[in-house]
Design a protein around this motif. Structure first.
Motif, PDB file in Angstrom:
ATOM      1  N   ASP A 147      -6.335   6.827  10.752  1.00  0.00           N
ATOM      2  CA  ASP A 147      -5.236   5.958  11.168  1.00  0.00           C
ATOM      3  C   ASP A 147      -4.403   5.448   9.996  1.00  0.00           C
ATOM      4  N   HIS A 148      -4.830   5.780   8.778  1.00  0.00           N
ATOM      5  CA  HIS A 148      -4.147   5.292   7.575  1.00  0.00           C
ATOM      6  C   HIS A 148      -3.859   6.442   6.627  1.00  0.00           C
ATOM      7  N   SER A 149      -2.790   6.311   5.854  1.00  0.00           N
ATOM      8  CA  SER A 149      -2.403   7.385   4.940  1.00  0.00           C
ATOM      9  C   SER A 149      -2.628   7.044   3.475  1.00  0.00           C
ATOM     10  N   ASP A 150      -2.906   5.773   3.164  1.00  0.00           N
ATOM     11  CA  ASP A 150      -3.064   5.378   1.764  1.00  0.00           C
ATOM     12  C   ASP A 150      -3.744   4.020   1.706  1.00  0.00           C
ATOM     13  N   ARG A 151      -4.175   3.650   0.509  1.00  0.00           N
ATOM     14  CA  ARG A 151      -4.719   2.312   0.266  1.00  0.00           C
ATOM     15  C   ARG A 151      -4.153   1.799  -1.043  1.00  0.00           C
ATOM     16  N   MET A 152      -4.188   0.484  -1.199  1.00  0.00           N
ATOM     17  CA  MET A 152      -3.693  -0.122  -2.427  1.00  0.00           C
ATOM     18  C   MET A 152      -4.398  -1.459  -2.641  1.00  0.00           C
ATOM     19  N   TRP A 153      -4.710  -1.743  -3.886  1.00  0.00           N
ATOM     20  CA  TRP A 153      -5.171  -3.068  -4.282  1.00  0.00           C
ATOM     21  C   TRP A 153      -3.963  -3.761  -4.892  1.00  0.00           C
ATOM     22  N   ALA A 154      -3.523  -4.864  -4.311  1.00  0.00           N
ATOM     23  CA  ALA A 154      -2.269  -5.493  -4.719  1.00  0.00           C
ATOM     24  C   ALA A 154      -2.443  -6.998  -4.889  1.00  0.00           C
ATOM     25  N   THR A 155      -1.723  -7.545  -5.862  1.00  0.00           N
ATOM     26  CA  THR A 155      -1.684  -8.993  -6.041  1.00  0.00           C
ATOM     27  C   THR A 155      -0.749  -9.591  -5.002  1.00  0.00           C
ATOM     28  N   LYS A 156      -0.811 -10.892  -4.847  1.00  0.00           N
ATOM     29  CA  LYS A 156       0.089 -11.542  -3.894  1.00  0.00           C
ATOM     30  C   LYS A 156       1.545 -11.285  -4.280  1.00  0.00           C
ATOM     31  N   GLY A 157       1.855 -11.312  -5.573  1.00  0.00           N
ATOM     32  CA  GLY A 157       3.221 -11.033  -6.011  1.00  0.00           C
ATOM     33  C   GLY A 157       3.677  -9.637  -5.629  1.00  0.00           C
ATOM     34  N   GLU A 158       2.802  -8.655  -5.764  1.00  0.00           N
ATOM     35  CA  GLU A 158       3.141  -7.283  -5.370  1.00  0.00           C
ATOM     36  C   GLU A 158       3.297  -7.177  -3.850  1.00  0.00           C
ATOM     37  N   ILE A 159       2.439  -7.875  -3.135  1.00  0.00           N
ATOM     38  CA  ILE A 159       2.481  -7.841  -1.674  1.00  0.00           C
ATOM     39  C   ILE A 159       3.816  -8.359  -1.154  1.00  0.00           C
ATOM     40  N   GLU A 160       4.360  -9.360  -1.807  1.00  0.00           N
ATOM     41  CA  GLU A 160       5.636  -9.945  -1.380  1.00  0.00           C
ATOM     42  C   GLU A 160       6.771  -8.936  -1.377  1.00  0.00           C
ATOM     43  N   GLU A 161       6.633  -7.843  -2.138  1.00  0.00           N
ATOM     44  CA  GLU A 161       7.693  -6.826  -2.251  1.00  0.00           C
ATOM     45  C   GLU A 161       7.452  -5.608  -1.364  1.00  0.00           C
ATOM     46  N   MET A 162       6.370  -5.607  -0.587  1.00  0.00           N
ATOM     47  CA  MET A 162       5.987  -4.428   0.192  1.00  0.00           C
ATOM     48  C   MET A 162       6.469  -4.523   1.634  1.00  0.00           C
ATOM     49  N   ASP A 163       6.492  -3.371   2.299  1.00  0.00           N
ATOM     50  CA  ASP A 163       6.805  -3.289   3.732  1.00  0.00           C
ATOM     51  C   ASP A 163       5.518  -3.633   4.482  1.00  0.00           C
ATOM     52  N   LEU A 164       5.448  -4.826   5.058  1.00  0.00           N
ATOM     53  CA  LEU A 164       4.200  -5.368   5.573  1.00  0.00           C
ATOM     54  C   LEU A 164       4.101  -5.363   7.086  1.00  0.00           C
ATOM     55  N   HIS A 165       2.901  -5.163   7.568  1.00  0.00           N
ATOM     56  CA  HIS A 165       2.580  -5.400   8.970  1.00  0.00           C
ATOM     57  C   HIS A 165       2.679  -6.909   9.201  1.00  0.00           C
ATOM     58  N   PRO A 166       3.061  -7.343  10.403  1.00  0.00           N
ATOM     59  CA  PRO A 166       3.184  -8.796  10.645  1.00  0.00           C
ATOM     60  C   PRO A 166       1.932  -9.591  10.312  1.00  0.00           C
TER      61      PRO A 166
END
Length: 122
Positions: A95-114
């Motif tokens: 069900d997933h195509s990739d994974r990532m370990w991200a900081t909160k700052g990096e997360i703020e710039e990503m295309d996020l699920h609600p």
């Protein structure tokens, strides 16, 4: 109302996110977890879903947050769990195509699920 339980997997200030491939919101980054089955608790759901999606065996802590989300076609209650313990070797689900370990700052710039945007109040 739909209940969805999510695992907040954080190590050294980085959060594990999975890129959704085939489910709703494809291409967005999400926490491990999913819809509760009718016969299980939120804790049981987050353990089962995390194992299915990551192969990690987890021991959830008490529920960290509960947030209601009202979408275009449904109401969802997200239940978020920090973890006491995590074991196993990561294997990504179909069900997933990739994974990532991200900081909160990096997360703020990503295309996020609600669910992720709501958790971080973005």
């Amino acid at each position: 109302m739909i209940h969805i339980s999510k695992a907040i997997i954080e190590i050294d200030g980085k959060f594990l996110l999975l890129k959704r491939a085939t489910t709703s919101y494809p291409g967005t980054w999400d926490f491990a977890g999913g819809k509760d089955d009718p016969d299980e608790t939120h804790e049981e759901s987050v353990v089962r879903e995390t194992k299915e999606e990551t192969n990690y065996k987890i021991l959830p802590d008490e529920e960290d947050k509960t947030i209601e989300y009202i979408g275009e076609d449904r109401r969802v209650m997200f239940h978020y769990f920090m973890l006491k313990k995590i074991e196993g070797k990561f294997l990504i689900s179909q069900d997933h195509s990739d994974r990532m370990w991200a900081t909160k700052g990096e997360i703020e710039e990503m295309d996020l699920h609600p669910s992720v945007a709501l958790y971080f109040d973005l």
